[in-house]
Motif scaffolding. Sequence first.
Motif, PDB file in Angstrom:
ATOM      1  N   SER A   1       0.384  -1.183  -0.078  1.00 31.11           N
ATOM      2  CA  SER A   1       0.056  -0.204   0.006  1.00 31.11           C
ATOM      3  C   SER A   1       1.104   1.307   0.208  1.00 31.11           C
ATOM      4  O   SER A   1       2.758   0.809   0.157  1.00 31.11           O
ATOM      5  N   VAL A   2       0.195   2.332  -0.765  1.00 30.43           N
ATOM      6  CA  VAL A   2       0.791   3.286  -0.143  1.00 30.43           C
ATOM      7  C   VAL A   2      -0.018   4.010   0.424  1.00 30.43           C
ATOM      8  O   VAL A   2      -1.007   4.951   0.223  1.00 30.43           O
ATOM      9  N   GLU A   3       0.419   5.698   1.420  1.00 29.96           N
ATOM     10  CA  GLU A   3      -0.198   6.671   2.195  1.00 29.96           C
ATOM     11  C   GLU A   3       0.575   7.941   2.448  1.00 29.96           C
ATOM     12  O   GLU A   3       1.920   7.778   2.103  1.00 29.96           O
ATOM     13  N   PHE A   4      -0.182   8.504   2.252  1.00 33.10           N
ATOM     14  CA  PHE A   4      -0.432  10.323   2.172  1.00 33.10           C
ATOM     15  C   PHE A   4      -0.916  10.923   3.153  1.00 33.10           C
ATOM     16  O   PHE A   4      -2.054  10.924   2.934  1.00 33.10           O
ATOM     17  N   ARG A   5       0.305  11.683   3.890  1.00 33.09           N
ATOM     18  CA  ARG A   5      -0.681  12.176   5.016  1.00 33.09           C
ATOM     19  C   ARG A   5      -1.393  11.072   5.844  1.00 33.09           C
ATOM     20  O   ARG A   5      -2.629  11.575   5.757  1.00 33.09           O
ATOM     21  N   GLY A   6      -1.438   9.631   5.461  1.00 27.53           N
ATOM     22  CA  GLY A   6      -1.633   9.027   6.832  1.00 27.53           C
ATOM     23  C   GLY A   6      -2.990   8.515   5.601  1.00 27.53           C
ATOM     24  O   GLY A   6      -3.917   7.628   6.278  1.00 27.53           O
TER      25      GLY A   6
END
Length: 248
Positions: free
Chosen positions: A68-73
């Motif tokens: 997975s990829v998370e940006f700002r949570g």
Amino acid sequence: QPSPFLLSVNNIEVIYNHVILVLKGVSLDVPEGSIVALLGGNGAGKSTTLKAISNLLASERGDVTKGSVEFRGERVDQLTPDALVKRGVVQVMEGRHCFGHLTVEENLLTGAYTRKASRAEIAQDLEKVYHYFPRLKVRRQSQAGYTSGGEQQMVAVGRALMARPSMILLDEPSMGLAPQIVEEIFEIVKDLNQKERVSFLLAEQNTMVALRYANFGYILENGRVVMDGAADELASNEDVKEFYLGLG
Ligand code: ATP
């Protein structure tokens, strides 16, 4: 538990054409306000990692099959590239990709396409790009295809800035450029990081230069992270020197 980092890549696997396993579980974090270098030789998987983050693999018959990829949570791995740009993540592709038949200024203006910005805002952003890249102001009416390689790289970064990003994924900015121009571009990256608080994930084969400007680095080999650490520690690590700095 959401990630506390600006960007977090968690154990991603990428397969091309349904059979070629290229990323074998890559994880990395980019803290807010930092410059993180993604290092490694030809074919290690740097570009694939950046494209996996920005969801640009589909056009190359690549799939993220795990992780997975998370940006700002928040999970962003199902977003379209445009939606990701609107969240503030912009990729500058390897090889610069200017519109050669458009002028420098027209190229920059294309970078604002995802925003609902007024003319005044766009004019202001253009001036900001010209502030960081004075060379581009001089060349604003030139056809981009006839500018130098360094200027085209500046156009590519300037165009990304027009989207008002909080993070830029920068693929191999030094490619094919003279050392002095590479320095000039990295100095601007450093300036943007310090003054505009833009965070960078920077894929580079030029290990030496990248580690001088980055805060942290990851070394990829054959689709896996084989080493990571603070940039100064990596730069003085004997194995890194031997294998990547050509001093062995
Ligand atoms: P470079 O700096 O040469 O681009 P890289 O570290 O960025 O190197 P990638 O471009 O991510 O490496 O390539 C990783 C591996 O994936 C290589 O073996 C490459 O041949 C393969 N690859 C890249 N794109 C594709 C594709 N569209 N289809 C099949 N294989 C691919």
